[in-house]
Design a protein around this motif. Structure first.
Motif, short mmCIF file in Angstrom:
data_model
loop_
_atom_site.label_atom_id
_atom_site.label_comp_id
_atom_site.label_asym_id
_atom_site.label_seq_id
_atom_site.Cartn_x
_atom_site.Cartn_y
_atom_site.Cartn_z
N ILE A 159 14.61 26.95 42.32
CA ILE A 159 15.78 26.48 41.58
C ILE A 159 17.04 27.08 42.20
O ILE A 159 17.13 28.29 42.40
N SER A 160 18.00 26.22 42.51
CA SER A 160 19.25 26.70 43.09
C SER A 160 20.39 25.86 42.51
O SER A 160 20.75 24.81 43.06
N ASP A 180 14.75 37.22 44.75
CA ASP A 180 16.20 36.99 44.79
C ASP A 180 16.58 36.13 43.58
O ASP A 180 15.71 35.79 42.76
N THR A 181 17.86 35.79 43.46
CA THR A 181 18.32 35.11 42.24
C THR A 181 17.56 33.80 42.01
O THR A 181 17.12 33.51 40.90
N SER A 233 14.88 33.05 38.97
CA SER A 233 15.12 31.97 38.01
C SER A 233 13.91 31.06 37.93
O SER A 233 13.50 30.64 36.84
N LEU A 258 11.16 32.80 36.06
CA LEU A 258 11.46 32.85 34.62
C LEU A 258 11.17 31.51 33.95
O LEU A 258 10.61 31.45 32.86
N ASP A 281 18.03 51.06 48.44
CA ASP A 281 19.19 50.68 47.62
C ASP A 281 18.87 50.84 46.14
O ASP A 281 17.71 50.82 45.73
N LYS A 282 19.94 51.00 45.32
CA LYS A 282 19.72 51.37 43.92
C LYS A 282 19.05 50.26 43.11
O LYS A 282 18.32 50.53 42.17
N MET A 283 19.26 49.00 43.49
CA MET A 283 18.64 47.90 42.74
C MET A 283 17.11 47.92 42.94
O MET A 283 16.34 47.80 41.99
N THR A 284 16.69 48.13 44.20
CA THR A 284 15.25 48.19 44.48
C THR A 284 14.63 49.40 43.77
O THR A 284 13.53 49.30 43.20
N ARG A 325 14.21 48.65 40.12
CA ARG A 325 13.09 47.75 39.89
C ARG A 325 11.76 48.47 40.09
O ARG A 325 10.78 48.19 39.40
N VAL A 345 21.62 44.86 52.19
CA VAL A 345 20.48 44.67 51.29
C VAL A 345 20.94 44.48 49.84
O VAL A 345 21.72 45.27 49.31
N ASN A 346 20.53 43.36 49.26
CA ASN A 346 20.84 42.99 47.86
C ASN A 346 22.33 42.77 47.57
O ASN A 346 22.70 42.56 46.43
N GLU A 362 23.72 38.50 47.14
CA GLU A 362 23.15 37.59 46.15
C GLU A 362 24.29 37.01 45.31
O GLU A 362 25.29 37.71 45.07
N PRO A 363 24.17 35.75 44.82
CA PRO A 363 25.23 35.19 43.98
C PRO A 363 25.59 36.13 42.83
O PRO A 363 24.72 36.79 42.27
N HIS A 388 25.40 44.67 40.08
CA HIS A 388 24.42 43.63 40.41
C HIS A 388 24.31 42.59 39.30
O HIS A 388 23.79 41.52 39.50
N ARG A 428 20.60 38.40 35.88
CA ARG A 428 19.53 37.95 36.79
C ARG A 428 18.17 37.87 36.11
O ARG A 428 17.30 37.12 36.55
N LEU A 445 17.17 33.56 32.31
CA LEU A 445 17.38 32.24 32.93
C LEU A 445 18.68 31.58 32.46
O LEU A 445 19.46 31.07 33.27
N THR A 486 21.66 33.27 33.99
CA THR A 486 21.79 32.95 35.41
C THR A 486 22.40 31.56 35.59
O THR A 486 23.26 31.35 36.45
#
Lengths: 199, 257
Positions: free
Chosen positions: A112-113, A147-148, A152, A155, A185-188, A191, B51-52, B55-56, B83, B88, B91, B94
């Motif tokens: 989905i984009s 990724d985004t 999506s 989800l 990186d902090k996001m990884t 998670r 890295v990261n 992203e939109p 972020h 994210r 749904l 987003t």
């Protein structure tokens, strides 16, 4: 491209249509074809035509297949009750290369984009729901990219499968093997803590 | 000596496009330079610089260098500030955030600084991150962006006879003239959409409200539906086409019903 004879210009123009190929690379490829033997060029063109003539979507999982079913779906040793959902055939190849997965797949052919106007109607999501309704499935593993767009898509599928009697799981995200926390990186890292498991 | 000028600014990623084997062309909305497009070399392979960050709706401080506005900028690096992880992992959020990005992209020209547009996008992404999703957030973003872009719809009285809103009259929204028109006047838009006085007043209130109070403004089901119809019709009239992100949002909403 001025200076090239028209057949070479045409060949360069055709190579330039390939993803990631600019005009200079296209000219190099055309020169390679010119230097190749007639037999080599014949084998090359035959293989191009073969791909178009013989390859189609597997009727079960929509992987690329030579016959009605792809090699994975046709393999009776694979666990047909576990379906791993991937974005494209390349992701399937990557998981197969790990040698760890013994279930079957479902290839969505995209994600989905919203900004590109790609919604669920353009993907093989309806076919997945139909497959889950038709055959005894115990688990659906959502292996879209983290990724985004991939999130999506995961989800949405997870929500659409909520009412079905099937376990829905998502691949884990986190620090790669051999990685170093100081350079992650902090996001990884966030998670990886969220998706931690009992040691 | 390089003829490129180094620049640094706050930026929100609007969209990306794969380029070549490993590069990305990224469209940012920035605080200092408006909408810019730049190439991030090796971004699809790099495990370090980007890295990261691309992203939109990621919000970062970006370093880029510029030859002149006719050339693509060269993205050197990004330090991610937000972020928007809650967006994210939801749904609906987003899809709404994607619609915000699409609207900003469509309504803003490249290289024209608009601090108001940047702040609007940033504030609404923060609201979306913190609050529950609601129709009001989406429609108030539309309204406020229309005002910044110079298409502020006239809602405080009839756009034709200039009479103030009156409970004794019916109203329609005229997209051609850009406002509400009373039942006594003839609309220019053959497809003018009926709208209740309550909806018009809700939109008027939301248009002026302080950003931190927006979460308190609740739309009734009728106000949400009427706002959706008139604003999407008005935006489609201005742009000449329906936004892709809105089409996908509606498609997914239909699927989940």
């Amino acid at each position: 491209m001025s200076g090239y004879a028209i057949p070479i210009k045409n060949l360069i123009a055709e190579f330039s249509k390939f993803p990631g190929i600019g005009e200079k690379t296209a000219a190099r490829l055309a020169n390679h074809v010119l230097r190749s033997s007639g037999e080599e060029v014949r084998v090359f063109t035959e293989s191009l035509l073969d791909v178009k003539r013989k390859i189609r979507f597997c009727s079960v999982c929509f992987n690329l297949a030579e016959g009605e079913r792809c090699d994975v779906c046709a393999d009776s040793r694979r666990d047909q009750s576990t379906i791993c959902v991937v974005e494209d055939p390349d992701s399937l190849i990557a998981i197969e290369a790990s040698g760890e997965y013994r279930g079957v797949y479902h290839v969505l052919h995209g994600v989905i984009s919203p900004l590109d106007g790609i919604g669920p109607d353009r993907l093989k999501i309806a076919e997945l729901l139909e497959r889950v309704a038709r055959q005894p499935v115990q688990e659906v593993i959502l292996a879209t990219n983290p990724d985004t767009s991939g999130e999506s898509t995961a989800l949405l599928i997870s929500r659409l499968l909520r009412e079905r009697n099937v376990k829905v799981s998502r691949i884990a995200f986190g620090v790669p093997m051999g990685g170093d926390l100081r350079y992650t990186d902090k996001m990884t890292l966030a998670r990886s803590l969220e998706f931690r498991r009992t040691a | 000596m390089s003829s490129r000028i180094p620049c640094r600014t706050e930026a929100i990623v609007l969209k990306t496009l794969d380029y070549g084997e490993s590069d990305l062309i990224v469209t940012f909305y920035t605080r200092e330079y408006g909408k810019i497009r730049g190439i991030a070399k090796g971004a699809r392979r790099s495990k370090k610089r980007f890295v990261n960050a691309l992203e939109p709706f990621s919000c970062s401080a970006i370093n880029f260098s510029r030859k002149n506005p006719d050339h693509l900028d060269f993205i050197e690096g990004c330090d991610v500030a937000f972020h928007f992880q809650e967006i994210r992992s939801d749904l609906e959020k987003t899809l709404i955030a994607s619609y915000f990005l699409d609207l900003i992209d469509q309504f803003t020209p490249e290289h024209k600084k608009s601090e108001a547009s940047f702040q609007l996008l940033y504030d609404f992404l923060v609201l979306l991150e913190k609050k529950k999703t609601s129709a009001s957030l989406l429609h108030l973003f539309e309204l406020r962006l229309l005002r910044i872009a110079g298409y502020d719809p006239v809602l405080d009285g009839c756009i034709s006879c200039r009479q103030p809103l009156n409970a004794g009259r019916g109203y329609r929204f005229d997209s051609v003239r850009g406002g509400v028109i009373c039942s006594g006047c003839k609309p220019s838009d053959a497809d003018a959409i009926p709208v209740s006085l309550g909806t018009v007043k809700t939109l008027l209130m939301g248009k002026e409200m302080e950003i931190e109070n927006l979460g308190r403004l609740l739309f009734t089901a009728q106000a949400a539906e009427e706002s959706r119809r008139i604003l999407s019709h008005f935006i489609r009239h201005i742009l000449g086409h329906e936004l892709k992100s809105l089409r996908v949002l509606n498609e997914i909403n239909r699927l989940q019903r």
